[in-house]
Write a protein that holds these residues in place. Structure first.
Motif, PDB file in Angstrom:
ATOM      1  N   MET A  57       0.839  -1.195   0.000  1.00  0.00           N
ATOM      2  CA  MET A  57       0.000   0.000   0.000  1.00  0.00           C
ATOM      3  C   MET A  57       0.875   1.246   0.000  1.00  0.00           C
ATOM      4  O   MET A  57       1.770   1.382   0.837  1.00  0.00           O
ATOM      5  N   ASP A  58       0.640   2.127  -0.955  1.00  0.00           N
ATOM      6  CA  ASP A  58       1.302   3.428  -0.993  1.00  0.00           C
ATOM      7  C   ASP A  58       0.377   4.426  -0.317  1.00  0.00           C
ATOM      8  O   ASP A  58      -0.807   4.519  -0.666  1.00  0.00           O
ATOM      9  N   LEU A  59       0.905   5.146   0.662  1.00  0.00           N
ATOM     10  CA  LEU A  59       0.115   6.099   1.428  1.00  0.00           C
ATOM     11  C   LEU A  59       0.704   7.494   1.323  1.00  0.00           C
ATOM     12  O   LEU A  59       1.917   7.652   1.195  1.00  0.00           O
ATOM     13  N   ILE A  60      -0.145   8.484   1.415  1.00  0.00           N
ATOM     14  CA  ILE A  60       0.296   9.862   1.580  1.00  0.00           C
ATOM     15  C   ILE A  60      -0.182  10.298   2.950  1.00  0.00           C
ATOM     16  O   ILE A  60      -1.378  10.176   3.267  1.00  0.00           O
ATOM     17  N   LEU A  61       0.742  10.755   3.780  1.00  0.00           N
ATOM     18  CA  LEU A  61       0.387  11.232   5.114  1.00  0.00           C
ATOM     19  C   LEU A  61       0.055  12.715   5.035  1.00  0.00           C
ATOM     20  O   LEU A  61       0.795  13.491   4.439  1.00  0.00           O
ATOM     21  N   THR A  62      -1.066  13.098   5.642  1.00  0.00           N
ATOM     22  CA  THR A  62      -1.468  14.507   5.665  1.00  0.00           C
ATOM     23  C   THR A  62      -1.481  14.987   7.107  1.00  0.00           C
ATOM     24  O   THR A  62      -1.403  14.196   8.039  1.00  0.00           O
ATOM     25  N   GLY A  63      -1.612  16.276   7.276  1.00  0.00           N
ATOM     26  CA  GLY A  63      -1.631  16.827   8.627  1.00  0.00           C
ATOM     27  C   GLY A  63      -0.244  16.834   9.223  1.00  0.00           C
ATOM     28  O   GLY A  63       0.746  17.068   8.527  1.00  0.00           O
ATOM     29  N   GLU A  64      -0.151  16.579  10.502  1.00  0.00           N
ATOM     30  CA  GLU A  64       1.125  16.527  11.214  1.00  0.00           C
ATOM     31  C   GLU A  64       1.830  15.235  10.837  1.00  0.00           C
ATOM     32  O   GLU A  64       1.572  14.181  11.408  1.00  0.00           O
ATOM     33  N   MET A  65       2.725  15.298   9.835  1.00  0.00           N
ATOM     34  CA  MET A  65       3.345  14.090   9.280  1.00  0.00           C
ATOM     35  C   MET A  65       4.178  13.327  10.286  1.00  0.00           C
ATOM     36  O   MET A  65       4.148  12.097  10.308  1.00  0.00           O
ATOM     37  N   LYS A  66       4.937  14.022  11.116  1.00  0.00           N
ATOM     38  CA  LYS A  66       5.792  13.324  12.068  1.00  0.00           C
ATOM     39  C   LYS A  66       4.947  12.489  13.032  1.00  0.00           C
ATOM     40  O   LYS A  66       5.261  11.330  13.307  1.00  0.00           O
ATOM     41  N   SER A  67       3.881  13.041  13.519  1.00  0.00           N
ATOM     42  CA  SER A  67       2.997  12.332  14.441  1.00  0.00           C
ATOM     43  C   SER A  67       2.321  11.154  13.741  1.00  0.00           C
ATOM     44  O   SER A  67       2.211  10.054  14.301  1.00  0.00           O
ATOM     45  N   ALA A  68       1.869  11.361  12.517  1.00  0.00           N
ATOM     46  CA  ALA A  68       1.215  10.294  11.758  1.00  0.00           C
ATOM     47  C   ALA A  68       2.182   9.148  11.496  1.00  0.00           C
ATOM     48  O   ALA A  68       1.831   7.970  11.623  1.00  0.00           O
ATOM     49  N   PHE A  69       3.426   9.480  11.157  1.00  0.00           N
ATOM     50  CA  PHE A  69       4.417   8.446  10.899  1.00  0.00           C
ATOM     51  C   PHE A  69       4.758   7.694  12.179  1.00  0.00           C
ATOM     52  O   PHE A  69       4.921   6.476  12.170  1.00  0.00           O
ATOM     53  N   GLU A  70       4.862   8.399  13.308  1.00  0.00           N
ATOM     54  CA  GLU A  70       5.156   7.744  14.581  1.00  0.00           C
ATOM     55  C   GLU A  70       4.057   6.755  14.962  1.00  0.00           C
ATOM     56  O   GLU A  70       4.346   5.671  15.478  1.00  0.00           O
ATOM     57  N   THR A  71       2.814   7.101  14.703  1.00  0.00           N
ATOM     58  CA  THR A  71       1.694   6.186  14.979  1.00  0.00           C
ATOM     59  C   THR A  71       1.802   4.928  14.128  1.00  0.00           C
ATOM     60  O   THR A  71       1.616   3.818  14.611  1.00  0.00           O
ATOM     61  N   LEU A  72       2.120   5.111  12.869  1.00  0.00           N
ATOM     62  CA  LEU A  72       2.313   3.983  11.963  1.00  0.00           C
ATOM     63  C   LEU A  72       3.502   3.133  12.407  1.00  0.00           C
ATOM     64  O   LEU A  72       3.426   1.903  12.446  1.00  0.00           O
ATOM     65  N   GLN A  73       4.588   3.774  12.795  1.00  0.00           N
ATOM     66  CA  GLN A  73       5.786   3.077  13.253  1.00  0.00           C
ATOM     67  C   GLN A  73       5.517   2.273  14.527  1.00  0.00           C
ATOM     68  O   GLN A  73       5.992   1.150  14.672  1.00  0.00           O
ATOM     69  N   GLN A  74       4.715   2.811  15.435  1.00  0.00           N
ATOM     70  CA  GLN A  74       4.378   2.110  16.674  1.00  0.00           C
ATOM     71  C   GLN A  74       3.607   0.824  16.382  1.00  0.00           C
ATOM     72  O   GLN A  74       3.880  -0.215  16.982  1.00  0.00           O
ATOM     73  N   ALA A  75       2.644   0.888  15.479  1.00  0.00           N
ATOM     74  CA  ALA A  75       1.873  -0.305  15.117  1.00  0.00           C
ATOM     75  C   ALA A  75       2.785  -1.352  14.492  1.00  0.00           C
ATOM     76  O   ALA A  75       2.657  -2.548  14.765  1.00  0.00           O
ATOM     77  N   TYR A  76       3.720  -0.905  13.682  1.00  0.00           N
ATOM     78  CA  TYR A  76       4.690  -1.798  13.052  1.00  0.00           C
ATOM     79  C   TYR A  76       5.609  -2.434  14.095  1.00  0.00           C
ATOM     80  O   TYR A  76       5.815  -3.645  14.106  1.00  0.00           O
ATOM     81  N   ASP A  77       6.129  -1.626  15.011  1.00  0.00           N
ATOM     82  CA  ASP A  77       7.049  -2.121  16.039  1.00  0.00           C
ATOM     83  C   ASP A  77       6.376  -3.070  17.031  1.00  0.00           C
ATOM     84  O   ASP A  77       7.008  -3.996  17.530  1.00  0.00           O
ATOM     85  N   LYS A  78       5.096  -2.833  17.325  1.00  0.00           N
ATOM     86  CA  LYS A  78       4.364  -3.675  18.285  1.00  0.00           C
ATOM     87  C   LYS A  78       3.744  -4.906  17.637  1.00  0.00           C
ATOM     88  O   LYS A  78       3.090  -5.679  18.308  1.00  0.00           O
ATOM     89  N   HIS A  79       3.914  -5.058  16.322  1.00  0.00           N
ATOM     90  CA  HIS A  79       3.334  -6.184  15.579  1.00  0.00           C
ATOM     91  C   HIS A  79       1.812  -6.229  15.771  1.00  0.00           C
ATOM     92  O   HIS A  79       1.226  -7.295  15.968  1.00  0.00           O
ATOM     93  N   GLN A  80       1.204  -5.066  15.714  1.00  0.00           N
ATOM     94  CA  GLN A  80      -0.235  -4.944  15.903  1.00  0.00           C
ATOM     95  C   GLN A  80      -0.972  -5.544  14.706  1.00  0.00           C
ATOM     96  O   GLN A  80      -0.642  -5.271  13.555  1.00  0.00           O
ATOM     97  N   LEU A  81      -1.966  -6.376  14.982  1.00  0.00           N
ATOM     98  CA  LEU A  81      -2.784  -6.930  13.915  1.00  0.00           C
ATOM     99  C   LEU A  81      -3.769  -5.866  13.447  1.00  0.00           C
ATOM    100  O   LEU A  81      -4.404  -5.186  14.262  1.00  0.00           O
TER     101      LEU A  81
END
Length: 108
Positions: A57-81
């Motif tokens: 999936m190709d995504l474009i992050l809008t709004g506060e990009m750093k915060s949006a990326f950190e949220t995505l990174q957390q889900a990735y790091d925690k192996h969230q389903l």
């Protein structure tokens, strides 16, 4: 009615990554037939192995990009389903196994 493409939490079905807007989704759903050779030398198949579904999936992050990326990174790091809802099918549970990002100055 067009279904919205989104990523959601499989536990409570809440939308994750509200500011991540999918621009392209590639779904790979494969079944492989096993093959074996019989006495005559012919090759036969009588069983299918279901491969895991892969979604790119190709995504474009809008709004506060750093915060949006950190949220995505957390889900990735925690192996969230997560669940992935496309316009034609919902896939769940899915695991984030790769996280790539490109930064293009013109898109900021």
């Amino acid at each position: 009615m067009i279904t919205e493409v989104k990523i959601f939490n499989v536990d409570n079905f809440s939308t994750l990554f509200e500011t991540a807007n999918p621009i392209q989704i590639n779904v790979r759903d494969e079944h492989k037939a096993t093959q074996f050779t019989v006495e005559s030398g012919e090759t036969r198949s009588d069983h299918v192995v279901v491969q895991p579904v892969e979604i790119g999936m190709d995504l474009i992050l809008t709004g506060e990009m750093k915060s949006a990326f950190e949220t995505l990174q957390q889900a990735y790091d925690k192996h969230q389903l997560v669940g992935i809802q496309t316009r034609v099918k919902t896939y769940q549970p899915m695991l984030l196994v790769n996280l790539y990002h490109d930064e293009i100055p013109e898109m900021a």
